[in-house]
Structure formats: structure tokens, C-alpha cells
Motif scaffolding. Structure first.
Motif, PDB file in Angstrom:
ATOM      1  N   ARG A 111       0.833  -1.202   0.000  1.00  0.00           N
ATOM      2  CA  ARG A 111       0.000   0.000   0.000  1.00  0.00           C
ATOM      3  C   ARG A 111       0.868   1.252   0.000  1.00  0.00           C
ATOM      4  NH1 ARG A 111      -5.220  -0.828   0.195  1.00  0.00           N
ATOM      5  NH2 ARG A 111      -5.585   1.402   0.066  1.00  0.00           N
ATOM      6  N   HIS A 112       0.482   2.179  -0.848  1.00  0.00           N
ATOM      7  CA  HIS A 112       1.217   3.439  -0.917  1.00  0.00           C
ATOM      8  C   HIS A 112       0.890   4.306   0.292  1.00  0.00           C
ATOM      9  CE1 HIS A 112       3.054   7.029  -2.376  1.00  0.00           C
ATOM     10  NE2 HIS A 112       1.912   7.676  -2.540  1.00  0.00           N
ATOM     11  N   GLY A 172      -0.546   3.843  -5.353  1.00  0.00           N
ATOM     12  CA  GLY A 172       0.065   5.163  -5.478  1.00  0.00           C
ATOM     13  C   GLY A 172       0.251   5.571  -6.922  1.00  0.00           C
ATOM     14  N   TYR A 173       1.370   6.208  -7.223  1.00  0.00           N
ATOM     15  CA  TYR A 173       1.635   6.646  -8.597  1.00  0.00           C
ATOM     16  C   TYR A 173       1.856   5.405  -9.470  1.00  0.00           C
ATOM     17  CZ  TYR A 173       2.157  11.274  -6.604  1.00  0.00           C
ATOM     18  OH  TYR A 173       1.917  12.456  -5.958  1.00  0.00           O
ATOM     19  N   PRO A 205       6.207  -2.144 -12.541  1.00  0.00           N
ATOM     20  CA  PRO A 205       5.730  -2.235 -11.152  1.00  0.00           C
ATOM     21  C   PRO A 205       6.827  -1.991 -10.110  1.00  0.00           C
ATOM     22  CG  PRO A 205       5.043  -4.170 -12.417  1.00  0.00           C
ATOM     23  CD  PRO A 205       5.956  -3.388 -13.292  1.00  0.00           C
ATOM     24  N   THR A 206       8.094  -2.057 -10.516  1.00  0.00           N
ATOM     25  CA  THR A 206       9.172  -1.807  -9.555  1.00  0.00           C
ATOM     26  C   THR A 206       9.230  -0.346  -9.119  1.00  0.00           C
ATOM     27  OG1 THR A 206      10.701  -1.516 -11.394  1.00  0.00           O
ATOM     28  CG2 THR A 206      10.699  -3.663 -10.325  1.00  0.00           C
ATOM     29  N   ASN A 207       8.522   0.530  -9.830  1.00  0.00           N
ATOM     30  CA  ASN A 207       8.551   1.951  -9.468  1.00  0.00           C
ATOM     31  C   ASN A 207       7.259   2.450  -8.834  1.00  0.00           C
ATOM     32  OD1 ASN A 207      11.187   2.486 -10.524  1.00  0.00           O
ATOM     33  ND2 ASN A 207      10.298   2.315 -12.571  1.00  0.00           N
ATOM     34  N   LEU A 208       6.330   1.546  -8.568  1.00  0.00           N
ATOM     35  CA  LEU A 208       5.029   1.920  -8.005  1.00  0.00           C
ATOM     36  C   LEU A 208       5.159   2.660  -6.677  1.00  0.00           C
ATOM     37  CD1 LEU A 208       2.897  -1.319  -8.464  1.00  0.00           C
ATOM     38  CD2 LEU A 208       2.467   0.881  -9.559  1.00  0.00           C
ATOM     39  N   GLY A 209       4.055   3.253  -6.258  1.00  0.00           N
ATOM     40  CA  GLY A 209       4.032   3.894  -4.942  1.00  0.00           C
ATOM     41  C   GLY A 209       4.488   5.321  -5.051  1.00  0.00           C
ATOM     42  N   THR A 210       5.671   5.581  -4.504  1.00  0.00           N
ATOM     43  CA  THR A 210       6.212   6.939  -4.550  1.00  0.00           C
ATOM     44  C   THR A 210       6.771   7.276  -5.928  1.00  0.00           C
ATOM     45  OG1 THR A 210       8.365   6.119  -3.886  1.00  0.00           O
ATOM     46  CG2 THR A 210       6.900   6.849  -2.131  1.00  0.00           C
ATOM     47  N   HIS A 223      13.178  -0.283  -3.082  1.00  0.00           N
ATOM     48  CA  HIS A 223      11.717  -0.279  -2.938  1.00  0.00           C
ATOM     49  C   HIS A 223      11.172   1.125  -3.074  1.00  0.00           C
ATOM     50  CE1 HIS A 223      12.706  -4.143  -1.368  1.00  0.00           C
ATOM     51  NE2 HIS A 223      13.227  -3.656  -0.260  1.00  0.00           N
ATOM     52  N   THR A 224       9.995   1.213  -3.697  1.00  0.00           N
ATOM     53  CA  THR A 224       9.363   2.526  -3.832  1.00  0.00           C
ATOM     54  C   THR A 224       7.961   2.538  -3.230  1.00  0.00           C
ATOM     55  OG1 THR A 224       8.594   1.858  -6.030  1.00  0.00           O
ATOM     56  CG2 THR A 224      10.629   3.116  -5.932  1.00  0.00           C
ATOM     57  N   LEU A 225       7.471   1.379  -2.860  1.00  0.00           N
ATOM     58  CA  LEU A 225       6.093   1.263  -2.359  1.00  0.00           C
ATOM     59  C   LEU A 225       6.082   0.758  -0.920  1.00  0.00           C
ATOM     60  CD1 LEU A 225       2.962   1.163  -3.041  1.00  0.00           C
ATOM     61  CD2 LEU A 225       3.347  -1.202  -3.706  1.00  0.00           C
ATOM     62  N   GLY A 226       5.200   1.345  -0.126  1.00  0.00           N
ATOM     63  CA  GLY A 226       5.032   0.861   1.243  1.00  0.00           C
ATOM     64  C   GLY A 226       5.828   1.642   2.267  1.00  0.00           C
ATOM     65  N   GLU A 227       6.470   2.691   1.826  1.00  0.00           N
ATOM     66  CA  GLU A 227       7.279   3.509   2.717  1.00  0.00           C
ATOM     67  C   GLU A 227       7.178   4.944   2.192  1.00  0.00           C
ATOM     68  OE1 GLU A 227      11.337   2.200   2.558  1.00  0.00           O
ATOM     69  OE2 GLU A 227      11.801   2.878   4.581  1.00  0.00           O
ATOM     70  N   PRO A 228       6.917   5.914   3.054  1.00  0.00           N
ATOM     71  CA  PRO A 228       6.814   7.287   2.552  1.00  0.00           C
ATOM     72  C   PRO A 228       8.174   7.848   2.123  1.00  0.00           C
ATOM     73  CG  PRO A 228       6.496   7.239   4.932  1.00  0.00           C
ATOM     74  CD  PRO A 228       6.624   5.818   4.484  1.00  0.00           C
ATOM     75  N   GLU A 229       8.126   8.864   1.286  1.00  0.00           N
ATOM     76  CA  GLU A 229       9.341   9.439   0.704  1.00  0.00           C
ATOM     77  C   GLU A 229      10.392   9.801   1.759  1.00  0.00           C
ATOM     78  OE1 GLU A 229       6.275  10.302  -0.072  1.00  0.00           O
ATOM     79  OE2 GLU A 229       6.041  10.241  -2.260  1.00  0.00           O
TER      80      GLU A 229
END
Ligand SMILES: [Zn+2]
Ligand SMILES: [Zn+2]
Lengths: 171, 370
Positions: free
Chosen positions: A109-110, B161-162, B167-172, B226-232
Motif C-alpha cells: 500500500r502506498h 500510489g503513482y 511495477p518496480t517503481n510503483l508507490g512513490t 523499494h518505492t512502495l510501502g514507505e513514505p518518501e
């Protein structure tokens, strides 16, 4: 989400079948899954297909035939390149995606930045979810006065959201 | 608008200024991947759709105050050599250099900010800062991103997210990286151990030009996997923490080399100085390795601190495409090696011999000059 079979227990097993290139989803609870002889409770078959480690050749072939209506991208293409065709592909090929994503990332989850125009939607979604929860509780408690009030609040939130949406469309 | 030759004449701001931990960290970069809703990702899109994205996005980017007087070009308008220059400057990726219709790059005058259109994603924007300064780099690119999203409807999903092509770049959609100079760890054979440890905690270590490239000149890029599951901000904080640990290892390795193997160091730095001052045929790989030793020499006090900026500029200027733009013609490999050596001789001709004069001048007695 309730189980599609007994419609009583919470569904914990999500199955996806491909019929003539269309995806059909079945959500089952633990008990019904056992009863139906579902031996793949985590839905990994599709994930394995995504990762190219197919255990079930026939199944993966039918998955390969799936295409995204928005962009025409096919699943076999994804297996080749590891990339999707458009943002819509994420919903078309969503089944099994989560376990693939789980293997790549820290979470599924984002929890970072949200673009401002989605913040309104997200806020609305969060608000509605909360109100509906409260409504359900009120009904269960037979607190009909409270329930009526909550229904009004939901209507109001809907109206507010639709109004602000129309406003943003005009911009 | 800025001309291409202006890019060449002016080293990027991050090359000239010294940032935090500048002795070991050359630069910090943060890249964000963004896509437009309802349009195919560039790799899958037909040409018309790629142009559609470009026409929608380019004016938005060019009108940013950050991009006043920027360089902006469609990649089809650049020669292969010019594109390669941008790759060598880390302004565009190798992948984008190969792309054709609808791809463009817009970068600001200081070359600290660059937005690529129709690379793997519709938008890839990055900021570069000198030294270890990931949070400043993030702040800068975050601001640009926020301005762009006012005018562009990004593909965004409540769960993922974005949404990105891969898919390796998803999330942030965020890749934060720092370029580290680690000659101490390389010379003392510890670098592989460090890389393995870093890999284990979910960070990637790569060579000078990204994925799968060799660690030339003892330069390594460390970035989040990782880009997803953790904030910037947490990704950046974690990365900075690990980089600080690597810095400590590098410092210890250098200190040990300096204390235990002084003659070896004197020899390596002395030879590098000699070849760079007097050599006539130098390959890119050799040049990067020699410059690396010179940079180590600066850090250890064999040369004055001012040399560091020049070395970082030379890291760029001696690369094949830069040389060919400098010569204004196509050069074969032998010609490039000769020109490279000539540039080194010219740029370093007033460089005094290495001596321990500069080392901790405050607490160490400088030798008498004759
Ligand atoms: Zn059930
Ligand atoms: Zn699609």
C-alpha cells in the motif's frame, strides 16, 4: 467483503478465473474454500504466471490471452517486458499483482505523497467509509434516530463531493 | 532559451560546489516517475499518443519558474553525440537517448533539474545536488512535481500510489541515489563486502552509469530498491543513514591505508599525477581511475582542496561524447585517447607535485619550502 458462496463470513480467499479472455473473480471464506477444494488459498497461481513460473500451463495460457481494453496490452506482453501498457492495465491485470508487488517492495500500500486532486477523493472515501460503519452500528443497535442522522450526513457528503467535482471539471 | 553549447561550457552547479560530505559523496539525486491518466505508457504508446503527451506536458514544464531560460529539446532534434553528452552528464538515461518521436528533455540553467518526457514513463523528473543532500534534492523535485500536478492529471491509485510502466517503481515513483567515491574500500578489498551488506537491507549499488555498469573510477551509486510501502521522507532518511555508515567505512579504510601503507598511497597518487601530467594516450577507464587517485590525493591532503571541483568536471569532460563535441567532429578511439590526454595535460599543467603539505595543515607542521 463477504464470501460469494455463503455470503456470511468474511472472504479471505480471492480466486480469479479467465473465461474467454474475461476475468471473473470469486471471493471465498476459509471454510467454503476448503469445502470447494480450493488448494491455492493465496491465489499464487496467477502470481506465478506473472512471474513466469507457471505450474499450470493451461491456466497461464488463458491468462496470456487477456488484454487491456484501454490500450490493447496483453498479458503475454507483460511476461516478456515486465512493464504494463497503461495505468488501466493495473486494474485489468490486478489479480495476482499484489503478490508480485509484495516480492518487489516493502509493502503493498502506498503511504507517501498523494496528488492534491486525489486528496479530495481520498478524503471523501475515508469519510464515507467511516459514516457507513457508524450507520451499520447504529442499525445494529436499533438506534434509528442516529441512523437517520447518519444517512443525512452521507447524503450531504455525497452532494458536497459531487458539487466540488463538477466545480473541478469546469476548471 | 539556453543553447546546447552553453551546457557544455558550463559545468553543472553540483560539480563546482562542494556539498555536505563532499570528500566522499559527489552528488545526490532524486528522481520521480509520473504518468498521465488514460494514455498508454511511452514504451507501448503509438507515435501519435507519444506526441499527444509531449504537447500536453512540455508547455507545463517550460512555464515553471524553475525552468526559466532552460534548455529544452526534443531528442529527435539532437545528434547522437549530443544525446550521449546528456547521458554522460546524468541528465538523461541511456534508454531515453535511444528513444525517438515524442521524447524530450528540459533542464534548468544550473543543470540541477531535468525533466524527461516519454522515457519509460511519461514524466521522469530529477534534481541533482552536490554532496550528500538527498533531502534538499527531494524538496526541490517535490516542489516541481506539485506544480506540475496542478495542470496534469496523474495516474494515481489509492492502493498502489503513482502508477508506473514498471511495477518496480510503483508507490512513490521515487528513486533517490547518491554517487559515492570509494577508493579506500576498493584499495583495501572491502568494497564487495560493503555492497553485499547494503544489498541485504534493500538498497541497490551500481556503477557510474546505472544498472549493470562497471564501477569505473571507484564511483558507486547507492539507491533505494523499494518505492512502495514507505513514505518518501523515510526512504530518504534510511538511505542517508546507510550512506553515512558507508562514509564511515570509507574514512576508516582511508585512514588505515594512510597509516599502514603510506608508500603504496604515495606511489599510486604520484604515478597518477605523472601520467595525467605527461601521458599522451589515455583511455576513459584509465582516466577515471587516475582521476580517482587524484581525488583521493586531494582528500588526504596531497593537493589543495580547490582541485576537487576540477576533477569532478574532468570526470565528465574526458568521456567520449564530450570529447567529440569539444573537437567538433567525430573521433575514433585512438584520437579520443590522444585528445583526452591532451585535455588532462592542459587542465592540470599548473598542478603542483603531490606533497603532504596540505594534510591537516592546522595540526601538522608543513615542510620547509625551498
Ligand atoms: Zn463462505
Ligand atoms: Zn492498458
Amino acid at each position: 467483503m463477504n464470501c460469494d458462496v455463503c455470503n456470511e463470513n468474511d472472504a479471505t480467499v480471492y480466486l480469479t478465473q479467465i473465461v474467454k479472455g474475461e476475468m471473473q473473480k470469486v471471493n471465498l471464506c476459509e471454510d467454503c474454500a476448503k469445502e470447494k477444494g480450493v488448494t491455492d488459498p493465496t491465489g499464487f497461481a496467477l502470481a506465478d504466471a506473472l512471474l513466469g513460473m507457471d505450474s499450470d500451463q493451461e491456466k497461464s495460457e488463458s491468462v496470456d490471452l487477456m488484454t487491456c481494453k484501454a490500450c490493447g496490452f496483453s498479458h503475454s506482453e507483460f511476461k516478456k517486458s515486465g512493464r504494463f501498457g497503461c495505468s488501466e492495465c493495473y486494474s485489468v491485470f490486478q489479480s495476482g499483482l499484489e503478490s508480485l508487488v509484495k516480492a518487489m517492495h516493502k509493502g503493498t500500500r502506498h503511504i507517501g505523497k498523494v496528488p492534491s486532486r486525489y486528496r479530495v477523493v481520498k478524503k471523501y472515501n475515508d469519510q464515507i467509509t467511516e459514516l457507513k460503519d457508524l450507520l451499520l452500528n447504529a442499525i445494529n443497535d436499533e438506534n434509528f434516530e442516529e441512523a437517520a442522522k447518519l444517512r443525512d450526513e452521507i447524503k450531504l457528503a455525497d452532494a458536497d463531493f459531487n458539487e466540488s467535482n463538477e466545480g473541478s471539471l469546469e476548471n | 532559451m539556453m543553447q546546447f553549447k552553453t551546457i557544455l561550457k558550463n559545468p553543472a552547479e553540483w560539480m563546482m560546489s562542494s556539498g555536505p560530505n563532499g570528500e566522499i559523496v559527489i552528488s545526490s539525486r532524486v528522481r520521480l516517475a509520473r504518468n498521465l491518466k488514460n494514455l498508454s505508457f511511452p514504451g507501448w504508446a503509438i507515435e501519435e499518443d507519444r506526441s499527444l503527451v509531449l504537447n500536453q506536458v512540455k508547455p507545463v514544464i517550460e512555464s515553471l519558474t524553475e525552468m526559466r531560460g532552460a534548455f529544452s529539446s526534443e531528442l529527435t532534434d539532437l545528434t547522437a553525440v549530443k544525446k550521449q553528452v546528456l547521458v554522460e552528464r546524468h541528465l538523461i538515461s541511456r534508454e531515453q537517448a535511444a528513444k525517438a518521436i515524442g521524447s524530450a528533455a528540459v533542464m534548468n540553467r544550473k543543470q540541477t533539474l531535468c525533466v524527461m518526457v516519454n522515457e519509460e514513463d511519461h514524466l521522469r523528473m530529477q534534481s541533482i545536488k552536490a554532496g550528500l543532500n538527498l533531502s534538499a534534492a527531494f524538496k526541490m523535485i517535490d516542489k516541481v512535481d506539485t506544480k506540475i500536478e496542478e495542470n496534469i492529471d496523474y495516474a494515481f491509485d489509492n492502493q498502489y500510489g503513482y502508477l508506473t510502466a514498471c511495477p518496480t517503481n510503483l508507490g512513490t515513483g521515487m528513486r533517490a541515489s547518491a554517487m559515492l567515491h570509494l577508493p579506500g574500500l576498493v584499495l583495501s578489498d572491502q568494497v564487495n563486502k560493503v555492497i553485499q551488506a547494503v544489498n541485504k537491507i534493500g538498497l541497490a549499488v551500481r556503477g557510474l552509469y546505472g544498472e549493470g555498469t562497471e564501477a569505473l573510477g571507484n564511483l558507486f551509486q547507492v539507491s533505494n530498491q523499494h518505492t512502495l510501502g514507505e513514505p518518501e521522507n523515510e526512504i530518504i532518511a534510511r538511505l542517508e543513514k546507510v550512506i553515512k555508515q558507508i562514509i564511515e567505512h570509507e574514512e576508516n579504510a582511508r585512514e588505515k591505508l594512510y597509516d599502514d601503507n603510506r608508500t603504496t598511497l604515495d606511489d599510486k597518487i604520484g604515478r597518477s599525477y605523472a601520467i595525467l601530467r605527461y601521458g599522451h594516450i589515455i583511455s576513459t577507464k584509465e582516466a577515471l581511475d587516475l582521476l580517482s587517485m587524484l581525488r583521493l590525493g586531494v582528500d588526504l591532503g596531497y593537493f589543495s582542496d580547490e582541485l576537487r571541483g576540477l576533477i569532478d568536471v574532468l570526470f565528465m569532460e574526458i568521456q567520449p561524447a564530450h570529447l567529440q563535441v569539444y573537437a567538433n567532429r567525430k573521433l575514433n578511439a585512438e584520437e579520443r585517447d590522444c585528445l583526452r590526454a591532451k585535455i588532462m595535460r592542459d587542465r592540470l599543467k599548473n598542478l603542483p607535485e603531490p606533497s603532504k603539505f596540505y594534510k591537516n595543515s592546522s595540526n601538522e607542521q608543513p615542510p620547509e619550502e625551498d
